[in-house]
Write a protein that holds these residues in place. Structure first.
Motif, PDB file in Angstrom:
ATOM      1  N   SER A 169      14.514  56.117  93.397  1.00  0.00           N
ATOM      2  CA  SER A 169      13.359  56.325  94.272  1.00  0.00           C
ATOM      3  C   SER A 169      13.006  57.802  94.399  1.00  0.00           C
ATOM      4  N   ALA A 170      14.029  58.657  94.451  1.00  0.00           N
ATOM      5  CA  ALA A 170      13.784  60.092  94.565  1.00  0.00           C
ATOM      6  C   ALA A 170      13.056  60.624  93.333  1.00  0.00           C
ATOM      7  N   MET A 171      13.518  60.221  92.154  1.00  0.00           N
ATOM      8  CA  MET A 171      12.859  60.645  90.918  1.00  0.00           C
ATOM      9  C   MET A 171      11.429  60.104  90.862  1.00  0.00           C
ATOM     10  N   ALA A 172      11.266  58.855  91.309  1.00  0.00           N
ATOM     11  CA  ALA A 172       9.936  58.232  91.300  1.00  0.00           C
ATOM     12  C   ALA A 172       8.984  58.954  92.244  1.00  0.00           C
ATOM     13  N   THR A 173       9.504  59.469  93.362  1.00  0.00           N
ATOM     14  CA  THR A 173       8.660  60.176  94.326  1.00  0.00           C
ATOM     15  C   THR A 173       8.049  61.420  93.689  1.00  0.00           C
ATOM     16  N   VAL A 174       8.855  62.192  92.968  1.00  0.00           N
ATOM     17  CA  VAL A 174       8.339  63.393  92.297  1.00  0.00           C
ATOM     18  C   VAL A 174       7.326  63.010  91.220  1.00  0.00           C
ATOM     19  N   ILE A 175       7.636  61.966  90.463  1.00  0.00           N
ATOM     20  CA  ILE A 175       6.715  61.491  89.423  1.00  0.00           C
ATOM     21  C   ILE A 175       5.397  61.041  90.044  1.00  0.00           C
ATOM     22  N   MET A 202      16.503  66.214 106.029  1.00  0.00           N
ATOM     23  CA  MET A 202      15.973  67.405 105.368  1.00  0.00           C
ATOM     24  C   MET A 202      15.782  67.155 103.875  1.00  0.00           C
ATOM     25  N   ASN A 203      16.699  66.386 103.284  1.00  0.00           N
ATOM     26  CA  ASN A 203      16.569  66.110 101.861  1.00  0.00           C
ATOM     27  C   ASN A 203      15.272  65.395 101.530  1.00  0.00           C
ATOM     28  N   ARG A 204      14.857  64.475 102.407  1.00  0.00           N
ATOM     29  CA  ARG A 204      13.612  63.745 102.167  1.00  0.00           C
ATOM     30  C   ARG A 204      12.423  64.706 102.181  1.00  0.00           C
ATOM     31  N   PHE A 205      12.415  65.610 103.129  1.00  0.00           N
ATOM     32  CA  PHE A 205      11.329  66.592 103.197  1.00  0.00           C
ATOM     33  C   PHE A 205      11.349  67.485 101.957  1.00  0.00           C
ATOM     34  N   ALA A 206      12.535  67.861 101.519  1.00  0.00           N
ATOM     35  CA  ALA A 206      12.678  68.690 100.320  1.00  0.00           C
ATOM     36  C   ALA A 206      12.113  67.968  99.094  1.00  0.00           C
ATOM     37  N   ILE A 207      12.360  66.678  99.010  1.00  0.00           N
ATOM     38  CA  ILE A 207      11.847  65.884  97.885  1.00  0.00           C
ATOM     39  C   ILE A 207      10.320  65.814  97.939  1.00  0.00           C
ATOM     40  N   TYR A 208       9.769  65.726  99.149  1.00  0.00           N
ATOM     41  CA  TYR A 208       8.304  65.727  99.282  1.00  0.00           C
ATOM     42  C   TYR A 208       7.707  67.067  98.847  1.00  0.00           C
ATOM     43  N   LEU A 209       8.418  68.154  99.135  1.00  0.00           N
ATOM     44  CA  LEU A 209       7.947  69.466  98.692  1.00  0.00           C
ATOM     45  C   LEU A 209       7.978  69.570  97.173  1.00  0.00           C
ATOM     46  N   LEU A 210       9.016  69.016  96.553  1.00  0.00           N
ATOM     47  CA  LEU A 210       9.090  68.980  95.089  1.00  0.00           C
ATOM     48  C   LEU A 210       7.931  68.155  94.525  1.00  0.00           C
ATOM     49  N   THR A 211       7.573  67.099  95.244  1.00  0.00           N
ATOM     50  CA  THR A 211       6.466  66.237  94.831  1.00  0.00           C
ATOM     51  C   THR A 211       5.137  66.973  94.902  1.00  0.00           C
ATOM     52  N   LEU A 212       4.952  67.775  95.953  1.00  0.00           N
ATOM     53  CA  LEU A 212       3.732  68.572  96.074  1.00  0.00           C
ATOM     54  C   LEU A 212       3.604  69.531  94.892  1.00  0.00           C
ATOM     55  N   GLY A 213       4.723  70.096  94.481  1.00  0.00           N
ATOM     56  CA  GLY A 213       4.716  70.969  93.308  1.00  0.00           C
ATOM     57  C   GLY A 213       4.304  70.212  92.055  1.00  0.00           C
ATOM     58  N   ALA A 214       4.779  68.979  91.915  1.00  0.00           N
ATOM     59  CA  ALA A 214       4.386  68.149  90.768  1.00  0.00           C
ATOM     60  C   ALA A 214       2.891  67.856  90.810  1.00  0.00           C
ATOM     61  N   GLY A 231      -5.820  54.956  89.085  1.00  0.00           N
ATOM     62  CA  GLY A 231      -4.969  55.969  89.691  1.00  0.00           C
ATOM     63  C   GLY A 231      -4.197  55.444  90.889  1.00  0.00           C
ATOM     64  N   VAL A 232      -4.867  54.659  91.729  1.00  0.00           N
ATOM     65  CA  VAL A 232      -4.211  54.088  92.909  1.00  0.00           C
ATOM     66  C   VAL A 232      -3.069  53.174  92.491  1.00  0.00           C
ATOM     67  N   PHE A 233      -3.300  52.335  91.490  1.00  0.00           N
ATOM     68  CA  PHE A 233      -2.267  51.390  91.069  1.00  0.00           C
ATOM     69  C   PHE A 233      -1.198  52.048  90.202  1.00  0.00           C
ATOM     70  N   ALA A 234      -1.533  53.183  89.583  1.00  0.00           N
ATOM     71  CA  ALA A 234      -0.504  53.978  88.910  1.00  0.00           C
ATOM     72  C   ALA A 234       0.460  54.540  89.960  1.00  0.00           C
ATOM     73  N   PHE A 235      -0.103  54.984  91.081  1.00  0.00           N
ATOM     74  CA  PHE A 235       0.712  55.464  92.202  1.00  0.00           C
ATOM     75  C   PHE A 235       1.621  54.346  92.714  1.00  0.00           C
ATOM     76  N   ILE A 236       1.047  53.168  92.911  1.00  0.00           N
ATOM     77  CA  ILE A 236       1.834  52.021  93.389  1.00  0.00           C
ATOM     78  C   ILE A 236       2.935  51.688  92.382  1.00  0.00           C
ATOM     79  N   GLY A 237       2.575  51.707  91.099  1.00  0.00           N
ATOM     80  CA  GLY A 237       3.545  51.373  90.058  1.00  0.00           C
ATOM     81  C   GLY A 237       4.711  52.342  90.013  1.00  0.00           C
ATOM     82  N   SER A 238       4.442  53.637  90.123  1.00  0.00           N
ATOM     83  CA  SER A 238       5.529  54.622  90.071  1.00  0.00           C
ATOM     84  C   SER A 238       6.443  54.493  91.278  1.00  0.00           C
ATOM     85  N   ARG A 239       5.861  54.224  92.440  1.00  0.00           N
ATOM     86  CA  ARG A 239       6.690  54.030  93.641  1.00  0.00           C
ATOM     87  C   ARG A 239       7.510  52.747  93.540  1.00  0.00           C
ATOM     88  N   PHE A 240       6.870  51.666  93.093  1.00  0.00           N
ATOM     89  CA  PHE A 240       7.588  50.393  92.963  1.00  0.00           C
ATOM     90  C   PHE A 240       8.656  50.490  91.874  1.00  0.00           C
TER      91      PHE A 240
END
Length: 381
Positions: free
Chosen positions: A128-134, A1-13, A246-255
């Motif tokens: 990783s959690a912080m990076a997901t929201v970013i 559930m926490n993972r889904f919650a983090i994805y919802l926080l990401t959608l808000g971002a 933008g695509v590689f910015a996404f990759i960079g934030s996740r990595f």
């Protein structure tokens, strides 16, 4: 559930980021529709940066004693209201008001959401959690402008904000249902909150954010004339290059989040800043060809956005009991750095040449490396 919650926080971002950046793609349309000059319409961007910094800094302090889920949900409610004001904006003053509301609520939301994600994750996965929201924010940077421009091509530009409001309402309901309650931060007096500025490690770490984003924005804000001058890119090719970025910015934030959890923030920050600086410095040479420009942009986007989750994780680790206050300072300074970077880049173009943007931006990023290194050394003592 926490993972889904983090994805919802990401959608808000993502939706808060889209509300910020989408105006750039429809600035000329807004200018014609509301009968203001382009330069006046451009103030919609400036007022947003200032208000965002205010929301991230002042509102986080003022709401520190309240339960965090309540603060998060209320910030989203105000954000939805800001979008509806934008939707009904038929004169410039009303649209300007909506930008202030959107920015302040968005600034509060992003700080609380990043800290929320860190608290929901296991200690070994907090980076990783912080990076997901970013990541939600970086994806909005890449997709917000083209999506908004596409919508404006087929319907009134105001519907962009209606769509953002609808998505935000859905996200609000899901957040209310799926994210757990989070206790309020231990109330820290304002005087004590401001004492964080006496920590030299924290100050130099925050300066890392300022100089990193300053160097990045100097080039990003004027990437179109730079690529047109160096490689002869057409408008379509510039759009493609921005998508690649933008695509590689996404990759960079996740990595970056992965790297923090695996190798720690010090090594991740240092490596990303070195690569970032080198990419900007050599851009003037490599961008004379289409392939060279795209390859450099890939490296640049990846390295630049690796720094964000790593540095935020590092700053929070310095003052874990004041995590939201630290994040609010960082977010506010990031917006100030973006404003200064855009202004400085404009000065470089006005008084020298667009060709100088790359190496000057690279030098700014090297300054960020110096401030980071100073903070790391102090942290070992």
């Amino acid at each position: 559930m926490n993972r889904f919650a983090i994805y919802l926080l990401t959608l808000g971002a993502f939706v808060t980021g889209t509300a910020e950046f989408v105006v750039s793609g429809v600035l000329e349309i807004i200018s014609r529709d509301l009968r203001v000059s382009i330069s006046m319409a451009g103030q919609l961007v400036s007022i947003y940066s200032f208000s965002y910094a205010l929301g991230a800094l002042v509102l986080v302090m003022l709401t520190a004693k309240f339960e965090r889920k309540k603060v998060l949900l209320n910030s989203m409610v105000i954000f939805i209201a800001g979008n509806m004001i934008a939707f009904f904006s038929f004169h410039f003053g009303m649209l300007m008001l909506s930008r202030i509301i959107l920015a302040m609520s968005g600034g509060l939301y992003i700080v609380v959401a990043i800290n929320y994600a860190a608290q929901l994750a296991q200690p070994a996965k907090r980076g990783s959690a912080m990076a997901t929201v970013i990541t939600g924010f970086t994806v909005s940077l890449a997709l917000g402008v083209p999506i908004g421009t596409l919508i404006a091509a087929y319907m009134d530009w105001r519907y962009i904000y209606l769509i953002i409001a609808v998505v935000s309402i859905i996200n609000l309901m899901l957040l209310n249902k799926f994210i757990p309650m989070l206790k309020a931060n231990k109330q820290i007096p304002l005087k004590q909150q401001l004492l964080v500025w006496r920590d030299k490690r924290l100050i130099s770490g925050l300066l890392t954010t300022v100089f990193w984003i300053l160097g990045y924005t100097m080039v990003f804000a004027y990437i179109a004339p730079l690529l047109r001058t160096l490689a002869g890119f057409s408008i379509e090719m510039i759009s493609a290059a921005l998508l690649v970025l933008g695509v590689f910015a996404f990759i960079g934030s996740r990595f970056g989040g992965y790297a923090v959890d695996r190798w720690g923030p010090v090594r991740t920050i240092s490596i990303s800043l070195v690569i970032h600086a080198m990419a900007l410095i050599v851009l003037t040479v490599t961008a004379t060809s289409t392939l060279g420009a795209l390859l450099t942009i890939m490296v640049w986007g990846t390295a630049a956005w690796m720094t964000t989750p790593a540095n935020q994780f590092y700053l929070v680790s310095l003052k874990s009991k004041s995590s939201e206050i630290v994040l609010s300072f960082n977010t506010a300074l990031m917006n100030i750095g973006m404003t200064v970077g855009a202004g400085l880049g404009g000065g470089v173009i006005e008084y020298t040449s667009v060709l100088n943007l790359g190496w000057i931006g690279g030098v700014m990023v090297l300054v960020a490396l110096i401030t980071a290194s100073y903070s790391f050394v102090g942290n070992k003592k």
